[in-house]
Enzyme design. Sequence first.
Site, PDB file in Angstrom:
ATOM      1  N   LYS A 147      25.572  93.431   7.597  1.00  0.00           N
ATOM      2  CA  LYS A 147      25.465  94.410   6.516  1.00  0.00           C
ATOM      3  C   LYS A 147      24.580  93.882   5.375  1.00  0.00           C
ATOM      4  CE  LYS A 147      29.952  94.561   5.821  1.00  0.00           C
ATOM      5  NZ  LYS A 147      30.437  93.563   6.803  1.00  0.00           N
TER       6      LYS A 147
ATOM      7  N   ARG B 132      36.549 100.109   2.349  1.00  0.00           N
ATOM      8  CA  ARG B 132      37.164  99.294   3.391  1.00  0.00           C
ATOM      9  C   ARG B 132      38.565  99.751   3.750  1.00  0.00           C
ATOM     10  NH1 ARG B 132      33.993  94.227   2.633  1.00  0.00           N
ATOM     11  NH2 ARG B 132      34.706  92.710   4.150  1.00  0.00           N
TER      12      ARG B 132
ATOM     13  N   ARG C 112      39.768  87.590   8.794  1.00  0.00           N
ATOM     14  CA  ARG C 112      38.924  88.656   8.223  1.00  0.00           C
ATOM     15  C   ARG C 112      38.670  89.747   9.272  1.00  0.00           C
ATOM     16  NH1 ARG C 112      34.069  85.051   6.492  1.00  0.00           N
ATOM     17  NH2 ARG C 112      33.002  87.011   6.039  1.00  0.00           N
TER      18      ARG C 112
ATOM     19  N   ARG D 241      30.407  79.439   1.312  1.00  0.00           N
ATOM     20  CA  ARG D 241      31.399  80.517   1.165  1.00  0.00           C
ATOM     21  C   ARG D 241      32.740  80.026   1.686  1.00  0.00           C
ATOM     22  NH1 ARG D 241      29.646  86.703   2.489  1.00  0.00           N
ATOM     23  NH2 ARG D 241      31.855  86.812   3.031  1.00  0.00           N
TER      24      ARG D 241
ATOM     25  N   ARG E 139      26.939  80.170   9.683  1.00  0.00           N
ATOM     26  CA  ARG E 139      26.633  80.321   8.254  1.00  0.00           C
ATOM     27  C   ARG E 139      27.503  79.393   7.417  1.00  0.00           C
ATOM     28  NH1 ARG E 139      27.345  86.046   5.380  1.00  0.00           N
ATOM     29  NH2 ARG E 139      29.536  85.506   5.633  1.00  0.00           N
TER      30      ARG E 139
END
Length: 191
Positions: free
Chosen positions: A14, A89, A146, A134, A128
């Site tokens: 996204k 969401r 998640r 993060r 990542r």
Amino acid sequence: MFNLILFGPPGSGKGTQSEKLIAKYSLKHLSTGDLLRSEIANQTALGLEAKKVMDKGELVPDEVVIGMISTAIDQNPDAKGFLFDGFPRTSAQAEALDKLLDLKNTSISIMLALEVSEQELINRLVKRGETSGRSDDVNVDIIKARINEYHKKTTAVADYYKQFDKVVLIKGEGTVDEIFHHICQEVDNIM
Ligand code: AP5
């Protein structure tokens, strides 16, 4: 006004596709994840509370993110249109967004839903996590939490927009440019 929701599970691309879309179509990018990370970086009370939830891979309460989006929409009265990334969401967020847009005499034009296999999502986010810093990418358990949260609470948002015939599925695997090309075809079709 052209208002687009870029939808999909964590790691589906996204954010990556949003960067390219806002450049091409001059839309205002509203990412609740980015807004929350900015609150965390500024160590606001909202950010400190949100971090506790985000670090577990869970969703921040609806009223918090709806308030942030409401403010962001009001702060951009001259926007040609909005690209919503990571929002809505939950069904409650979707209904609230429709009401906020209605107040501006506009509505969601289309939802583009990126489809990516679970293993590919995990591979991308683990990779990542090696460099992103993060905290919700740091281990596979949080990444899986998640993805579970997405299945439990977020897939219903696609069902909500399907009743208005606004959902287009996009294959989210392949090169970034291939996926972008497919997305642009869909946007150009209805713009
Ligand atoms: P948020 O920031 O929205 O994160 P997310 O949905 O978990 O999504 P990501 O940013 O991880 O992935 P993405 O789909 O944007 O993919 P990206 O382009 O980055 O949310 C974080 C947290 O904030 C939530 O867990 C929740 O706690 C909270 N939150 C946010 N919004 C909320 C809301 N509305 N309500 C409640 N809570 C909320 O790509 C991922 C990786 O894949 C990158 O490394 C990228 O380079 C790579 N990649 C991209 N495309 C490709 C490709 N085609 N091939 C190979 N690799 C690719």
